[in-house]
Design an enzyme around this catalytic site. Structure first.
Site, short mmCIF file in Angstrom:
data_model
loop_
_atom_site.label_atom_id
_atom_site.label_comp_id
_atom_site.label_asym_id
_atom_site.label_seq_id
_atom_site.Cartn_x
_atom_site.Cartn_y
_atom_site.Cartn_z
N GLU A 269 38.88 73.52 40.11
CA GLU A 269 40.23 73.94 40.55
C GLU A 269 40.52 73.69 42.02
OE1 GLU A 269 40.46 78.00 39.16
OE2 GLU A 269 39.94 77.42 37.11
N GLU B 13 37.86 74.66 28.36
CA GLU B 13 38.12 76.11 28.31
C GLU B 13 39.30 76.36 27.39
OE1 GLU B 13 38.44 77.85 32.23
OE2 GLU B 13 36.82 76.61 33.02
#
Ligand code: 9MR
Length: 376
Positions: free
Chosen positions: A161, A266
């Site tokens: 991220e 995810e």
């Protein structure tokens, strides 16, 4: 640590008393068997599962999945809460669990702006550390962790991220103190610690065009330095109306065209309305519970469950179509009760984001996904 384990034990015993063990195979097959030869099918493990206290959860994991990732225990604030003091108990159990069950074991995550211990970025006076010091701390953390599991953890989410939805750099401490170089340095340190391990860049909302382009630039810059990068992880925290399958496919192809694998790392699909437009997975979003924000507190309406099932099928159809490019699809949790979605961005809601329900039963979608593999 003892208190934590005791709490885990009590919770696990309660879970098992509530629900009798039921076998979760469907159509005489399992997800792992059905997707064999296409891509790995994985799940994230929480602490109860890693310590094998959630026995029904463990049964689903070992029957249905062939790849695992730790939901939390390998984040730096848990592994190295104080400088030089590493706590590997749970991570060791996690790796042993994967080996005992012959699974593809992923490590998550070496460098992330969130869940990093505060000391990492500050000196003894509380000021930001120098660039050299932060690079050294990053090197030491990565080297210690990756070397410990050398040859056992098959792939690492090296950086998590780092790019914002508009494609710009996240203004994290890593970025502000070290600059863009923190990413290639992290990949270099991880590769030096285990030259055989696969190395990944992992992010959410990767189907947003601008973010996708930002990640494409980042991957290219790693490749141009001659460093190893094996895959881009598209987290896949989906909402009912975003992203579209077409948007997701566009990004998947953009990443794949760089010569790296794509992994859906995810995956989950919330059925709850997005609160204040929060999609994605920015963990800093944090709102108090209100009953009116929790429409399905008792059960999920049949039509919503069907919509969710169809959307899961549409995405898996896409993954199967590109199985030559997709090396792994990992669900972010086992049952609905495990899912972080129940607490993000509003605490304490009742979501139904995963493939197995709160009673450890496969939802009808599991059988449909197994059937889907027979059509391709
Ligand atoms: O599911 C995880 C949740 O239990 C943690 O509280 C949270 C903060 O550490 O992280 C969640 O997992 C995140 C993952 O590590 C990175 N991508 C977004 C995931 C969901 O927030």
């Amino acid at each position: 640590m003892k208190v934590l384990q005791k709490t885990l034990l009590i919770t696990a015993v309660c879970c098992c008393a509530l629900t009798a063990c039921k076998k979760s195979t469907v159509e005489n097959s399992t997800l792992a068997k059905a997707f064999a030869g296409k891509f790995l099918i994985g799940t994230a493990l929480n602490s109860l599962q890693i310590f094998e206290l959630d026995t029904l959860g463990v049964q689903i994991i070992t029957e249905q999945f062939n790849a695992i990732v730790p939901e939390n225990c390998m984040k730096s604030m848990y592994l190295q809460p104080e400088e030089g003091k590493f706590f590997f108990d749970e991570a060791d159990e996690y790796v042993a669990f994967g080996e005992a069950n012959n699974m593809w074991i992923t490590g998550h995550c070496l460098v992330w702006h969130s869940q990093a211990p505060q000391w990492f970025f500050i000196d003894e006076n509380g000021n930001d550390v120098s660039r050299e010091m932060l690079i050294e701390r990053m090197r030491s953390h990565i080297t210690t962790v990756v070397s410990r599991y050398r040859g056992r953890i098959k792939g690492w989410d090296v950086v998590n991220e780092a790019i914002m939805d508009d494609g710009s750099w996240r203004q994290s401490k890593f970025y502000r103190i070290i600059g863009e170089d923190f990413i290639p340095l992290a990949f270099q340190f991880a590769h030096e610690a285990d030259p055989e391990a696969e190395l990944y860049y992992n992010d959410y909302s990767t189907a947003i065009e601008a973010k996708c382009q930002g990640i494409v630039g980042l991957v290219k810059s790693i490749q141009e330095k001659g460093l190893r990068i094996d895959a881009v992880g598209m987290q896949g925290h989906l909402n009912m109306d975003s992203p579209t399958v077409e948007e997701f496919e566009k990004s998947l192809l953009a990443f794949s065209s760089l010569g790296v694998k794509v992994m859906v790392t995810e995956l989950d699909l919330t059925v709850l309305p997005a609160f204040r437009g929060f999609t994605g997975a920015d963990v800093s979003a944090n709102f108090d519970f209100k009953a009116e924000l929790n429409p399905y507190s008792d059960s999920i309406p049949a039509e919503i469950a069907l919509q969710q099932q169809n959307r899961y099928i549409d995405f898996f159809r896409l993954f199967l179509k590109h199985h030559d490019k997709v090396s792994r699809v990992t669900l972010w949790g086992v049952t609905d009760k495990d899912s972080w979605r129940n607490d993000w961005p509003v605490h304490g809601r009742t979501d139904y984001a995963l493939l197995f329900d709160r009673e450890y039963q496969p939802k009808p979608v599991v059988g449909e996904l197994i059937k889907l593999t027979k059509q391709n």
